[in-house]
Design an enzyme around this catalytic site. Structure first.
Site, PDB file in Angstrom:
ATOM      1  N   ASP A   5       0.871  -1.179   0.000  1.00  0.00           N
ATOM      2  CA  ASP A   5       0.000   0.000   0.000  1.00  0.00           C
ATOM      3  C   ASP A   5       0.913   1.237   0.000  1.00  0.00           C
ATOM      4  OD1 ASP A   5      -2.036   1.837   0.176  1.00  0.00           O
ATOM      5  OD2 ASP A   5      -2.582   1.380   2.252  1.00  0.00           O
TER       6      ASP A   5
ATOM      7  N   ASN B   9      -2.499   3.760  12.863  1.00  0.00           N
ATOM      8  CA  ASN B   9      -3.688   2.938  13.097  1.00  0.00           C
ATOM      9  C   ASN B   9      -3.375   1.464  12.892  1.00  0.00           C
ATOM     10  OD1 ASN B   9      -6.705   2.445  13.221  1.00  0.00           O
ATOM     11  ND2 ASN B   9      -6.232   1.676  11.172  1.00  0.00           N
TER      12      ASN B   9
ATOM     13  N   GLN C 194      -2.909  -5.175   6.567  1.00  0.00           N
ATOM     14  CA  GLN C 194      -2.622  -4.036   7.450  1.00  0.00           C
ATOM     15  C   GLN C 194      -3.385  -4.183   8.768  1.00  0.00           C
ATOM     16  OE1 GLN C 194      -3.912  -1.356   4.324  1.00  0.00           O
ATOM     17  NE2 GLN C 194      -1.979  -0.249   4.393  1.00  0.00           N
TER      18      GLN C 194
ATOM     19  N   ASP D  16      -4.739  -3.717  12.417  1.00  0.00           N
ATOM     20  CA  ASP D  16      -4.845  -2.533  13.280  1.00  0.00           C
ATOM     21  C   ASP D  16      -4.143  -2.767  14.611  1.00  0.00           C
ATOM     22  OD1 ASP D  16      -6.596  -1.543  11.316  1.00  0.00           O
ATOM     23  OD2 ASP D  16      -7.845  -0.555  12.835  1.00  0.00           O
TER      24      ASP D  16
ATOM     25  N   ASP E 221      -2.099   9.546   9.621  1.00  0.00           N
ATOM     26  CA  ASP E 221      -2.963   8.775   8.730  1.00  0.00           C
ATOM     27  C   ASP E 221      -4.115   8.123   9.496  1.00  0.00           C
ATOM     28  OD1 ASP E 221      -3.168   7.372   6.015  1.00  0.00           O
ATOM     29  OD2 ASP E 221      -3.057   5.635   7.345  1.00  0.00           O
TER      30      ASP E 221
ATOM     31  N   TYR F 243      -9.853   5.938  13.374  1.00  0.00           N
ATOM     32  CA  TYR F 243     -10.102   4.512  13.591  1.00  0.00           C
ATOM     33  C   TYR F 243      -9.247   3.886  14.691  1.00  0.00           C
ATOM     34  CZ  TYR F 243     -11.348   5.819   8.821  1.00  0.00           C
ATOM     35  OH  TYR F 243     -11.814   6.484   7.724  1.00  0.00           O
ATOM     36  N   LEU F 244      -8.602   4.694  15.539  1.00  0.00           N
ATOM     37  CA  LEU F 244      -7.624   4.124  16.472  1.00  0.00           C
ATOM     38  C   LEU F 244      -8.228   3.135  17.468  1.00  0.00           C
ATOM     39  CD1 LEU F 244      -5.282   7.156  17.333  1.00  0.00           C
ATOM     40  CD2 LEU F 244      -5.240   5.631  15.350  1.00  0.00           C
TER      41      LEU F 244
ATOM     42  N   GLU G 229      -5.627  13.395   9.158  1.00  0.00           N
ATOM     43  CA  GLU G 229      -6.386  12.829   8.044  1.00  0.00           C
ATOM     44  C   GLU G 229      -7.632  12.155   8.599  1.00  0.00           C
ATOM     45  OE1 GLU G 229      -6.949   9.671   4.549  1.00  0.00           O
ATOM     46  OE2 GLU G 229      -5.993   9.110   6.419  1.00  0.00           O
TER      47      GLU G 229
ATOM     48  N   HIS H 141      -2.821  11.660  -3.354  1.00  0.00           N
ATOM     49  CA  HIS H 141      -2.332  10.381  -3.867  1.00  0.00           C
ATOM     50  C   HIS H 141      -3.401   9.298  -3.894  1.00  0.00           C
ATOM     51  CE1 HIS H 141      -2.318  10.179   0.448  1.00  0.00           C
ATOM     52  NE2 HIS H 141      -2.218   8.868   0.369  1.00  0.00           N
ATOM     53  N   ASP H 142      -4.556   9.558  -3.315  1.00  0.00           N
ATOM     54  CA  ASP H 142      -5.638   8.571  -3.304  1.00  0.00           C
ATOM     55  C   ASP H 142      -6.626   8.864  -4.435  1.00  0.00           C
ATOM     56  OD1 ASP H 142      -4.748   7.094  -1.100  1.00  0.00           O
ATOM     57  OD2 ASP H 142      -5.614   8.544   0.296  1.00  0.00           O
TER      58      ASP H 142
HETATM   59  C1  NOJ Z   1      -5.117   6.814   3.934  1.00  0.00           C
HETATM   60  C2  NOJ Z   1      -4.036   6.986   2.922  1.00  0.00           C
HETATM   61  O1  NOJ Z   1      -4.145   8.253   2.310  1.00  0.00           O
HETATM   62  C3  NOJ Z   1      -4.169   5.860   1.928  1.00  0.00           C
HETATM   63  O2  NOJ Z   1      -3.297   6.039   0.846  1.00  0.00           O
HETATM   64  C4  NOJ Z   1      -3.929   4.554   2.636  1.00  0.00           C
HETATM   65  O3  NOJ Z   1      -4.151   3.484   1.745  1.00  0.00           O
HETATM   66  C5  NOJ Z   1      -4.853   4.396   3.841  1.00  0.00           C
HETATM   67  N1  NOJ Z   1      -4.916   5.573   4.647  1.00  0.00           N
HETATM   68  C6  NOJ Z   1      -4.386   3.263   4.731  1.00  0.00           C
HETATM   69  O4  NOJ Z   1      -3.218   3.644   5.410  1.00  0.00           O
END
Ligand code: NOJ
Length: 544
Positions: free
Chosen positions: A60, A102, A168, A170, A200, A204-205, A242, A307-308
């Site tokens: 990721d 997270n 990933q 948590d 980031d 969701y923590l 974020e 970037h998303d």
């Molecule tokens: C938000 C990030 O901007 C994204 O690129 C990522 O895939 C997710 N969080 C998970 O960390």
């Protein structure tokens, strides 16, 4: 810039892997960013935000951290990082990096231990369950790839919790050792000289049964602790949040000025695109009016792209369908609840529309972020998987690989954008450098203007009624300084009349075209004609 520097700053988001390859490996690296600092300085930005730079399997793009205290070997070494900080600071630039707390990668040694047996001391560092049925009210974020927030672990016969990809897991923030470990990670980078973090996936923590597991009070309590921790030793460090949430929930992350300094304004972003495509200003006005005030010393972070995928989580179902219909005509352009395209292709590669979008952004409260490559109108590659199509190599010149890397094209981490419209042969910084009308130079001028007029960052905003839905009109004011901002969203020229009687006697000067002369304002309405995509930033000056 001193205290609260971020309130007036212009940010630049870059992916180290994509920016400049200094070694010929095919991957961008930290030394490459150092080589390009003069470019960033000349663009006029104040702070660089680096996507994750840590060792990671990069499933990721680094948001899957395998070691919080290192640098991914493709990107360089800790010494390279120290040099980047030094060289950036020497130029008056600040550097923040992603802090992904997270979750970790499933390859992080903490998780490797945690999953090794049920009685491992690290077992409780992650969230495990016998059934995979807990927290059933929680939404899935990556809906295109994941069908559950739980993944079964064969070896120990339990499920682990993850809000993003299955790889990933948590972290369990109920565990005091996890809480402390994250503070230690922050101290490590702050001691190395970093200026702050883009944190980031903040909402969701923590997890609690019977909730949607977002924005829980326990999360806020921990974040306040994080803030106290940095304030004690690094009082100028920045925490940027974020949280892809409605404004009232994001505002909670500012606390009473004791949590985050900054937060992304997610709901604003799609409404800029709605306004641009519909030619109507109402939705943009509404979202700004619905944004609650924020504590002193805090600031919004505003953006057009990142970037998303262009996320459509913060719009209604009907608006989302409309956005997809208008901006994602090819199904390949859709991803999860969003659109995987860059700024220029979204706006039909029309430089006036691209500038209008940026001028809207730069005229609203908040500190704007530019996503690397958007300042030259880079294109995207929607056929690449996931969000890779908006993370292609930066285009520096028309030489092989767009000047990004000396490696063979086949060795690049990603193809460079090629082709007649967006290809590096045509779209690159070198070609735009000496053309005063290029997007790059128009962006430079916009950034400069923004910095010359701090009221754009911190001033108040009051909407005016121009009598035409296609025109967004507002006043930015600070003390006795006033700036009248007009954005025309439509295609056809319009005439508007504005009641500015309260400013009678003041003389408008258009910051965007200072050569145009205006008569002093009068009690009679000011009438103006605005062409397609035209913007005016009229500073209301007292007569000499
Ligand atoms: C938000 C990030 O901007 C994204 O690129 C990522 O895939 C997710 N969080 C998970 O960390």
């Amino acid at each position: 810039m001193g205290e609260n520097w971020y309130q007036d700053a212009v940010f630049y988001e870059l992916y180290v892997r994509a920016f400049y390859d200094s070694t010929g490996s095919g991957h961008g690296d930290l030394a490459g960013v150092v080589e390009k600092l003069d470019y960033l300085k000349s663009l006029g930005v104040d702070c660089i935000w680096l996507l994750p730079i840590y060792p990671s399997p990069l499933k990721d793009d680094g948001y899957d951290v395998a070691d919080y205290l290192g640098i991914h070997p493709d990107f360089g070494t800790l010494d390279d990082f120290r040099r980047l900080i030094e060289e950036a600071h020497a130029r008056g630039l600040r550097v923040i990096a992603d802090l992904v707390v997270n979750h970790t990668s499933d390859q992080h040694p903490w998780f490797v231990e945690s999953r090794s047996s049920r009685d491992n001391p690290k077992r409780d560092w992650y969230v495990w369950s016998d059934t995979g049925k807990r927290y059933s009210e929680t939404r899935i974020i990556f809906i295109d790839t994941e069908d559950s927030n739980w993944t079964y672990d064969e070896r120990t016969g339990q499920y682990y919790w993850h809000r993003f990809y299955y790889h990933q897991p948590d972290l369990n923030f109920d565990n005091p050792d996890v809480q402390q470990a994250i503070l230690d990670v922050m101290a490590y980078w702050l001691d190395l000289g970093i200026d702050g973090f883009r944190v980031d996936a903040v909402p969701y923590l923590y997890e609690r049964e019977g909730t949607i597991n977002e924005n829980l009070p326990q999360t806020h309590a921990y974040l306040k602790r994080m803030r106290r921790f940095i304030d004690e030793r690094w009082p100028h460090a920045l925490l940027l949040c974020e949280a892809n949430q409605p404004p009232e929930d994001v505002v909670a992350y500012f606390g009473e000025g004791d949590e985050f300094h900054m937060g992304f304004h997610f709901p604003l972003m799609p409404r800029i695109y709605m306004a641009l495509r519909s030619g109507e200003s109402a939705k943009l006005r509404e979202v700004i009016q619905q944004t609650p005030p924020i504590p002193d010393g805090c600031q919004w972070c505003t953006f057009l792209r990142n970037h998303d995928e262009l996320t459509l989580e913060m719009v209604s179902e009907e608006e989302r369908q409309w956005m997809w219909q208008e901006y994602a005509p090819d199904p390949r352009m859709k991803l999860n609840l969003g659109i995987r395209r860059r700024l220029a292709p979204l706006l039909d590669n029309n430089p006036d529309r691209i500038m209008l979008a940026n001028r809207i952004l730069f005229s609203l409260p908040g500190s704007p972020i530019i996503y690397y490559g958007d300042e030259i109108g880079m294109g995207d590659a929607i056929y690449l998987p996931d969000r890779d199509g908006v993370r292609t190599p930066m285009q520096w010149n028309d030489r092989p690989n767009g000047g990004f890397s000396a490696a063979r094209a086949a060795a690049l981490y990603s193809p460079v954008i090629d082709g007649p419209v967006y290809g590096f042969q045509r779209v690159n910084t070198a070609a735009q450098e000496n053309d005063p009308a290029s997007l790059l130079n128009r962006m430079r001028m916009l950034i400069r203007l923004r910095k010359q007029h701090p009221l754009l960052a911190r001033g108040s905003l009051r909407f005016l009624d121009p009598g035409n839905e296609a025109v967004l009109a507002f006043l930015r004011s600070e003390g006795d300084e006033h700036l009248l901002v007009l954005h025309h969203l439509g295609d056809r020229a319009v005439e508007i009349a504005l009641n500015l009687a309260q400013f009678a006697g003041l003389i408008p000067v258009d910051l965007l075209s200072p050569g145009e002369l205006y008569a002093p304002l009068d009690v009679a309405p000011l009438t103006l004609t605005l062409g397609c995509c035209e913007t005016k930033w009229l500073k209301l000056n007292p007569p000499e």
